[in-house]
Design an enzyme around this catalytic site. Sequence first.
Site, short mmCIF file in Angstrom:
data_model
loop_
_atom_site.label_atom_id
_atom_site.label_comp_id
_atom_site.label_asym_id
_atom_site.label_seq_id
_atom_site.Cartn_x
_atom_site.Cartn_y
_atom_site.Cartn_z
N GLU A 116 -3.56 0.30 -5.43
CA GLU A 116 -3.38 -1.13 -5.14
C GLU A 116 -3.47 -1.90 -6.44
O GLU A 116 -2.91 -2.98 -6.58
CB GLU A 116 -4.45 -1.60 -4.14
CG GLU A 116 -4.24 -3.00 -3.64
CD GLU A 116 -5.11 -3.32 -2.44
OE1 GLU A 116 -5.78 -4.37 -2.46
OE2 GLU A 116 -5.13 -2.52 -1.49
N SER A 139 -10.30 -3.16 -4.14
CA SER A 139 -9.93 -1.83 -3.66
C SER A 139 -8.93 -1.21 -4.62
O SER A 139 -7.88 -1.81 -4.92
CB SER A 139 -9.32 -1.92 -2.26
OG SER A 139 -10.26 -2.42 -1.34
N ARG A 142 0.29 -5.73 1.77
CA ARG A 142 0.23 -5.77 0.30
C ARG A 142 1.62 -5.80 -0.32
O ARG A 142 1.90 -5.16 -1.33
CB ARG A 142 -0.58 -4.59 -0.25
CG ARG A 142 -2.00 -4.51 0.29
CD ARG A 142 -2.82 -5.74 -0.08
NE ARG A 142 -4.17 -5.64 0.45
CZ ARG A 142 -4.57 -6.18 1.61
NH1 ARG A 142 -3.70 -6.85 2.36
NH2 ARG A 142 -5.82 -6.06 2.02
#
Length: 318
Positions: A310, A240, A186
């Site tokens: 996130e 998420s 990420r």
Amino acid sequence: MSEMKTNRPSSITESQIKALEEILPAEKIKLEEPMARHTTFRIGGPAEAYLMPSTEEELRDVMQWVHENAIPYFLIGNGSDLLVGDLGMTGAVISLRDLKGCTVEGHTLTVLAGTSMHMAAQAAEDHSLKGMEFASGIPGSIGGGVFMNAGAYGGEMKQVLTSVRVLMADGSFSDIPAKDLDLAYRHSTFMADTEENRRVIVSATMELEEGDQQEIHDLSADFNQRRRDKQPLEFPSAGSTFKRPEGYFAGKLISDAGLRGYRVGDAQVSEKHSGFCVNRGTASAQDMLDLIHHVQSEVKAQFGVDLEPEVRLVGYFK
């Protein structure tokens, strides 16, 4: 803009808007546009100016306009990882969603930044190219996928990406090899909020492998079915909510903390998958932010684990 602020100011003058209208058609300029219309959370206050270039030339001219006028700006794709504050965003929000399209040459797939991850995966499948199946159910755009090195089911952009075409701050275009993007979980170098990093992702090139079209289709279908079975797709979310903490699963920690179904207004920890915070209908950004903070606090108190969002928090909060 990469952090929460309050008391949203105005930063664009009427004369600057008139100059903008010389380089972008009126239908591609929306003033005080609700960002709830452009995020998968369906949450967010108004953008001072929401701009929709659809060609590389329009994008270059818009970026020159913001730089020359020192106007704050924020680039958005599908809005699938954003929580926008209730007071909205100052300056220009530049949407890349109309900058889309795919080309295939041999095993090489080149995709414009505003193209959905699903569309890119479908283009690969149509040409019997394997390697993009993981992307078929990711709700973001290719630009966003590169920006955060998106991934699912064991696949990620890092595995297939070979280069990225970017628009530089001086108006030139440049190709950057994927090895120079510091791609990790990420993460990419595009996330660095520095004056030097004013590059705009225009397109991405992937090198794929020849495969059996039916097998590619079946794997993509399997991934999508798993997503439908496990994720709360019936409510708006940003995917998420938290990154996976090393050695743990965020959803299990949240569930074990007794937070499954916990609500702040219409913001809720999903009853189907505790790793997702969802908008049950009329959640405000503040509701969702309070929920995120409560989850972080409880998980830290009970298990000593720090959950990092996130979801990206942008704009002005109450």
